[in-house]
Design an enzyme around this catalytic site. Sequence first.
Site, PDB file in Angstrom:
ATOM      1  N   THR A   8     -10.456  -1.292   1.998  1.00  0.00           N
ATOM      2  CA  THR A   8     -11.720  -1.750   1.495  1.00  0.00           C
ATOM      3  C   THR A   8     -12.573  -1.987   3.194  1.00  0.00           C
ATOM      4  O   THR A   8     -13.673  -2.473   3.169  1.00  0.00           O
ATOM      5  CB  THR A   8     -12.095  -1.730   0.788  1.00  0.00           C
ATOM      6  N   TRP A   9     -11.583  -2.208   4.289  1.00  0.00           N
ATOM      7  CA  TRP A   9     -12.610  -3.153   5.005  1.00  0.00           C
ATOM      8  C   TRP A   9     -13.000  -2.752   5.950  1.00  0.00           C
ATOM      9  O   TRP A   9     -13.328  -0.976   6.030  1.00  0.00           O
ATOM     10  CB  TRP A   9     -11.538  -3.584   5.499  1.00  0.00           C
ATOM     11  N   ASP A  65      -7.510  -2.329  -2.315  1.00  0.00           N
ATOM     12  CA  ASP A  65      -7.289  -3.466  -1.211  1.00  0.00           C
ATOM     13  C   ASP A  65      -8.742  -3.902  -1.040  1.00  0.00           C
ATOM     14  O   ASP A  65      -9.228  -2.994  -0.182  1.00  0.00           O
ATOM     15  CB  ASP A  65      -6.517  -3.606  -0.748  1.00  0.00           C
ATOM     16  N   TYR A  99     -14.849  -9.027   2.997  1.00  0.00           N
ATOM     17  CA  TYR A  99     -15.380  -7.897   3.882  1.00  0.00           C
ATOM     18  C   TYR A  99     -16.781  -7.975   3.337  1.00  0.00           C
ATOM     19  O   TYR A  99     -16.791  -7.966   2.061  1.00  0.00           O
ATOM     20  CB  TYR A  99     -14.628  -6.331   3.043  1.00  0.00           C
ATOM     21  N   GLN A 155       0.576  -8.772   3.196  1.00  0.00           N
ATOM     22  CA  GLN A 155      -0.513  -8.491   3.745  1.00  0.00           C
ATOM     23  C   GLN A 155      -0.215  -8.820   5.219  1.00  0.00           C
ATOM     24  O   GLN A 155      -0.885  -9.490   5.563  1.00  0.00           O
ATOM     25  CB  GLN A 155      -1.661  -8.282   2.888  1.00  0.00           C
ATOM     26  N   TYR A 202      -1.608  -3.767   6.863  1.00  0.00           N
ATOM     27  CA  TYR A 202      -3.250  -3.615   7.024  1.00  0.00           C
ATOM     28  C   TYR A 202      -3.371  -2.570   8.383  1.00  0.00           C
ATOM     29  O   TYR A 202      -2.381  -2.886   9.646  1.00  0.00           O
ATOM     30  CB  TYR A 202      -4.518  -4.193   7.162  1.00  0.00           C
ATOM     31  N   LEU A 226      -3.484   2.930  11.095  1.00  0.00           N
ATOM     32  CA  LEU A 226      -3.701   3.714  11.906  1.00  0.00           C
ATOM     33  C   LEU A 226      -4.418   3.222  13.215  1.00  0.00           C
ATOM     34  O   LEU A 226      -4.741   3.462  13.978  1.00  0.00           O
ATOM     35  CB  LEU A 226      -4.533   4.840  11.652  1.00  0.00           C
TER      36      LEU A 226
END
Length: 283
Positions: A20-21, A49, A54, A164, A192, A195
């Site tokens: 959800t960053w 997460d 955030y 993490q 995290y 991509l």
Amino acid sequence: MVKSVEFSGGSSLPAIGQGTWYMGEDVSQRKQEVAALQSGLDKGLRLIDTAEMYADGGAEEVVGEALQGRRDNAWLVSKVYPWNAGAVDAVDACERSLRRLKTDYLDLYLLHWRGNVPLEETLSAMEALQQSGKILRWGVSNFDSDDMAELLAEEGGYACAANQVLYHLASRGIEYDLLPDCQQLQIPLMAYCPLAQAGRLRRDLMENPILRQVAQQKSISVAQLLLAWVIRKEGVIAIPKASSVQHVAENAAALEVVLSSEDLALINQAFPPPERKMPLDVV
């Protein structure tokens, strides 16, 4: 067969969750973000997460809205700032997160990164939160192998339920020591930015001719190939952010992608594994 990861306490979760960053930063995107998270839950991506960092708690509020009426379907992770990781401050920070998330417990609570609060004090706070039922497990984030060694030397350190860290094809340093160490200890790694973070590095991955060739042969996208690559090893769960229902569906489908030894050999040629200890990458 959907790849899964085992967490302490008998929780078996699909090896792709939902990050959800950057959520909660734009009010106009809120409805779409909530819909994406709910779609992910519908597709079995149970781990969500988030963190108090955030959007200054805004992402937690988005998650809280998405979980209304379906909290039992989610496996909820949040993270505490290092300066809030003291004996009293951690309890207060956790309670603020719970209010934003509209829930009375977290499945996992992580120290976001190391700060000036002694690990002993943070562990004591985590244990107090566990005893009160506000968290079911605790873990860490952005801990390198040396940090993990210090943590495990503390009394109660072996209760750490996850670490993490940044992990993607262009950032493989953890494969030299941290990943095998955590696998041996049966401490899951949460990847995290699987991509790579948006920008040149991600573009380089998405446009790499070898990756495009392998993806095309498998009739998948390069993004799906990258996710399948991250979760190819035992005990690794990827947490990409997806802010649209279509993106969530693509992420979920990557759970069923199987990479052959030939696929992996080609990928290793383009992005070789580490041959020495490297500093932990962070974003």
